[in-house]
Design a protein around this motif. Structure first.
Motif, mmCIF file in Angstrom:
data_model
loop_
_atom_site.group_PDB
_atom_site.id
_atom_site.type_symbol
_atom_site.label_atom_id
_atom_site.label_comp_id
_atom_site.label_asym_id
_atom_site.label_seq_id
_atom_site.Cartn_x
_atom_site.Cartn_y
_atom_site.Cartn_z
ATOM 1 N N ILE A 98 0.631 -6.490 -11.855
ATOM 2 C CA ILE A 98 -0.299 -6.004 -12.863
ATOM 3 C C ILE A 98 -0.313 -7.009 -14.013
ATOM 4 C CG2 ILE A 98 -0.802 -4.174 -14.521
ATOM 5 C CD1 ILE A 98 0.446 -2.186 -12.655
ATOM 6 N N GLN A 149 0.812 -1.219 0.000
ATOM 7 C CA GLN A 149 0.000 0.000 0.000
ATOM 8 C C GLN A 149 0.844 1.268 0.000
ATOM 9 O OE1 GLN A 149 -3.425 0.172 -0.409
ATOM 10 N NE2 GLN A 149 -2.968 -1.960 -0.938
ATOM 11 N N LYS A 187 -3.060 -6.350 -19.375
ATOM 12 C CA LYS A 187 -3.422 -4.957 -19.112
ATOM 13 C C LYS A 187 -2.277 -4.020 -19.513
ATOM 14 C CE LYS A 187 -6.177 -1.883 -16.913
ATOM 15 N NZ LYS A 187 -7.578 -1.615 -17.264
ATOM 16 N N THR A 223 -2.066 4.221 -11.285
ATOM 17 C CA THR A 223 -3.132 3.299 -10.902
ATOM 18 C C THR A 223 -3.216 3.245 -9.380
ATOM 19 O OG1 THR A 223 -3.737 0.946 -10.765
ATOM 20 C CG2 THR A 223 -1.467 1.446 -11.395
ATOM 21 N N GLN A 224 -4.345 3.666 -8.854
ATOM 22 C CA GLN A 224 -4.549 3.601 -7.413
ATOM 23 C C GLN A 224 -4.671 2.156 -6.942
ATOM 24 O OE1 GLN A 224 -4.179 5.857 -5.303
ATOM 25 N NE2 GLN A 224 -4.946 7.850 -5.944
ATOM 26 N N ASP A 225 -5.125 1.264 -7.815
ATOM 27 C CA ASP A 225 -5.267 -0.138 -7.428
ATOM 28 C C ASP A 225 -3.930 -0.762 -7.053
ATOM 29 O OD1 ASP A 225 -7.974 -0.022 -7.880
ATOM 30 O OD2 ASP A 225 -7.855 -0.849 -9.910
ATOM 31 N N TYR A 226 -2.876 -0.319 -7.722
ATOM 32 C CA TYR A 226 -1.551 -0.889 -7.478
ATOM 33 C C TYR A 226 -0.588 0.120 -6.845
ATOM 34 C CZ TYR A 226 -3.308 -4.609 -10.491
ATOM 35 O OH TYR A 226 -4.054 -5.635 -11.034
ATOM 36 N N LYS A 227 -1.100 1.289 -6.521
ATOM 37 C CA LYS A 227 -0.312 2.342 -5.872
ATOM 38 C C LYS A 227 0.970 2.653 -6.666
ATOM 39 C CE LYS A 227 -2.972 3.300 -2.375
ATOM 40 N NZ LYS A 227 -4.258 2.984 -3.002
ATOM 41 N N GLU A 273 -7.615 10.201 -12.701
ATOM 42 C CA GLU A 273 -7.336 10.595 -11.321
ATOM 43 C C GLU A 273 -7.570 12.089 -11.167
ATOM 44 O OE1 GLU A 273 -6.192 10.636 -7.323
ATOM 45 O OE2 GLU A 273 -6.703 8.954 -8.635
#
Length: 658
Positions: free
Chosen positions: A80, A62, A84, A108-112, A444
């Motif tokens: 990732i 995180q 993608k 990408t917030q999903d992968y910080k 974002e």
């Protein structure tokens, strides 16, 4: 190359190997596709994968990482899916940017992970902002940001390190020193012996490590990250490495001496680590082949699936909408309780109201804390809201705008004060290329307001009196507001703070203490993009904003025989086309008045739009009254002559006589 496994198990070492091998095999596949003409461009990181992989493995899932365009290993180590990533590289609609940007220019917030822009240096300030949000929240987190040896020559490098040092931000600044900035060797880039030595100038720790030794990279980053989580501070790490391919494949490598290739081929991070694991009996030749076979099949499958993904479908309305983060304005009407305030005090009141409403709002600017700002707008704010949220900054506009974006990425809001609007030039890139384009590129928000004390009238000369709103009104992704009255100053600033999009908030210095008006107490807002009709008339329409509003009011008061509709735009991007069109159609004449210079001032856009959309209703050409096409002089006599006000009477007379 010497590897020290320390207490790492065989399974852990095997994981390191797989993580290191996978991006190498992906790259080898990309080079085949490039030769086949199936892809058009590739930035190779072959030879320096150990840095991306080792450092990413050392960071917590995180924690944010801000890589460069040669750090495939960051993305693969964060798991990732290759499909993608391939869709991103191919400009497919399923990519992170939906075909709007290339390579690793995305976040990408999903992968910080927060990717770079082509200007190399600006992402370092974003790391400052991300870390600042964690610091304020008292989270024990570190942020890792990559840069190359070439970018250490940029001002953004200096500014970001200096801010991080002064504020004790938990940021790891990682320099990948691969010997060349495109074709320029390091002896033509910097004079110091080691880039890590730059750390001492900022009063921070610096170290140099072997960037091709994955265990050394991992252990160093792991130790440093753990240390700065507990004791926040920035640390500079120089990783020595070499890229075995060109800057990008079209560049070639003819500028590199063969002996350097021979030297660094012997230091290949993958081959050396593989040999070490074979010697340690962690892996066997058979297992290596099995892993490679498995990876090859996976890569082939993922790549071919991505090739089958759909291409973007061009729809201009979708593109226009995606320039901005979705936001539904909800009007809040003012209270009946009002008090008379100066223009300056209305801005102060708005900032206090915003700081009270949003506990995650941070104010940043030069001298804004104990001193209260150059114009005393934030006087007393430190006592009320604390130094964590009211922050004096070094003189570094680029880093502070970038820090604002970093705060936004990590869940905060930011208001950045330019001490004078003229100084925004030093932060221009961050505004027009980072703030303005972030949502369009990877969806974002950029929740940043840039306050711009602007304008002439005080004899401050060429570098403190410019009207530079037109620099920003032509940049998609920015909103631009320009209040002319205390009431509007508060309502529009609160609306700007509410809005998750970047807003350039112009406030006229001449009005600060010379203009009073009734301002409601508490919270209220004014919708960005809505003009105000100050007078209704029949002979002509005057369209203006800022100080021009007061010039027009004064002129009309002195000439009561002229019947004019007077429109205060209040917002320049977006601007109220409907109100303007309705007024022009009614009066048949349009005069555009602004303080900025004539050529390519915002009035040129207004005039073009009116001519295009209201032509059949016009009884005369659209006319502009603007300031002279010179720099702004200091002398009051020269300044008065320069300003558009000096030509207003003649322009109105000419328009009415047409």
């Amino acid at each position: 190359m010497t590897f020290d496994r320390k207490d790492k198990s065989d399974s852990a070492l095997l994981n390191f190997y797989k993580r290191l091998l996978y991006p190498r095999m992906v790259e080898e596949k990309m080079l085949i596709l490039l030769r086949q003409g199936r892809i058009g461009k590739w930035f190779s990181g072959i030879g320096q994968e150990a840095i991306a992989v080792g450092s990413t493995m050392a960071m917590q899932a995180q924690e944010y990482i801000l890589p460069m365009h040669r750090n495939l290993g960051v993305f693969t180590t964060r798991d990732i899916p290759l499909r993608k990533l391939m869709a991103q590289w191919q400009g497919k609609v399923t990519g992170f940017t939906k075909g709007r940007d290339r390579s690793f220019h995305f976040g990408t917030q999903d992968y910080k992970i927060i990717g770079m822009i082509s200007h190399l240096g600006p992402q370092m300030a974003l790391a400052d902002g991300i870390a600042l949000a964690d610091l304020i929240e008292q989270k024990e987190k570190a942020t890792l940001v990559f840069t190359g040896e070439g970018a250490t020559s940029e001002g953004d490098f200096h500014e970001a390190l200096n801010v991080a040092a002064v504020w004790n931000l938990p940021v790891i600044f990682l320099i990948e020193n691969n010997g060349y900035g495109l074709s320029t060797p390091i002896n033509e880039q910097f004079k110091c012996k080691n880039l890590a030595d730059k750390a001492v100038g900022y009063g921070i720790e610096g170290m140099q490590i072997d960037g091709n030794n994955i265990l050394e990279v991992y252990d160093t980053i792991n130790s440093v990250a753990d240390a700065i989580r507990k004791n926040p501070r920035p640390i500079l790490i120089e990783c020595l490495t070499f890229r075995m391919r060109g800057h990008e494949e079209a560049s070639g490598t003819k500028y590199v001496p063969q002996e350097l290739f021979d030297e660094w081929a012997a230091k290949d991070p993958l081959k050396n680590f593989e040999q070490y694991l074979l010697e340690q009996h962690v892996i066997t030749e058979t297992l290596v082949q099995e892993i490679r076979t498995s990876f090859k099949a996976e890569i082939e499958t993922e790549v071919e699936m991505a090739f089958q993904d759909p291409e973007p479908v061009a729809d201009i309305q979708t593109e226009l909408n995606d320039m901005y983060s979705p936001y539904q304005f909800e009007a809040v009407e003012p209270t009946d309780s009002v008090s008379e305030m100066r223009y300056l005090d209305a801005i102060t009141d708005a900032l206090k109201t915003g700081m009270t409403k949003y506990k995650n709002l941070v104010l940043m600017g030069q001298d804004i804390a104990e001193y209260g700002g150059a114009f005393k707008i934030t006087d007393g704010f430190v006592n009320e809201f604390g130094k964590a949220r009211v922050r004096n900054t070094p003189i570094c506009e680029s880093a502070i705008v970038g820090t604002g974006l970093g705060l936004s990425i990590n869940g905060y809001k930011a208001v950045v004060e330019m001490q004078f609007a003229d100084f925004v030039t030093c932060g221009f890139n961050q505004i027009v290329n980072n703030l303005a384009k972030t949502h369009y590129r990877w969806a974002e928000k950029a929740d940043v307001v840039v306050r711009m004390p602007t304008g002439a009238g005080t004899g401050a000369g060429p570098f403190h009196s410019q009207s530079n709103e037109a620099w920003f009104t032509k940049t998609p992704g920015l909103k631009v507001v320009y209040p002319a009255f205390p009431y509007d100053a508060k309502g529009l600033l609160l609306a700007a703070i509410d809005d998750p999009n970047p807003v350039m908030y112009f406030e006229h210095k001449y009005l600060y203490r010379s203009l009073n008006g009734n301002v409601p107490s508490g919270y209220y807002n004014i919708e960005i993009g809505k003009a105000s009709i100050l007078k209704n008339g029949t002979q002509l329409t005057i369209i203006t904003y800022g100080l021009g509003v007061h010039w027009a009011l004064s002129y009309l008061d002195l000439n009561p025989d002229i019947s004019a509709t007077l429109i205060d735009l209040r917002s320049l991007q977006p601007w109220d086309k409907e109100t303007v069109a309705t007024a022009v159609k009614t009066t048949g004449r349009a005069l555009i008045l602004h303080e900025d210079t004539l050529t390519c001032g915002f009035g040129a856009e207004l005039a073009a739009w009116i001519s295009e959309h209201c032509f059949k209703y016009l009884d005369a050409p659209v006319m502009r009254c603007a300031s002279a096409d010179t720099a702004i002089p200091m002398s009051k006599t020269l300044e008065d002559s320069f300003l558009a006000k000096s030509n207003l009477a003649d322009t109105v007379k000419h328009l009415l006589a047409y």
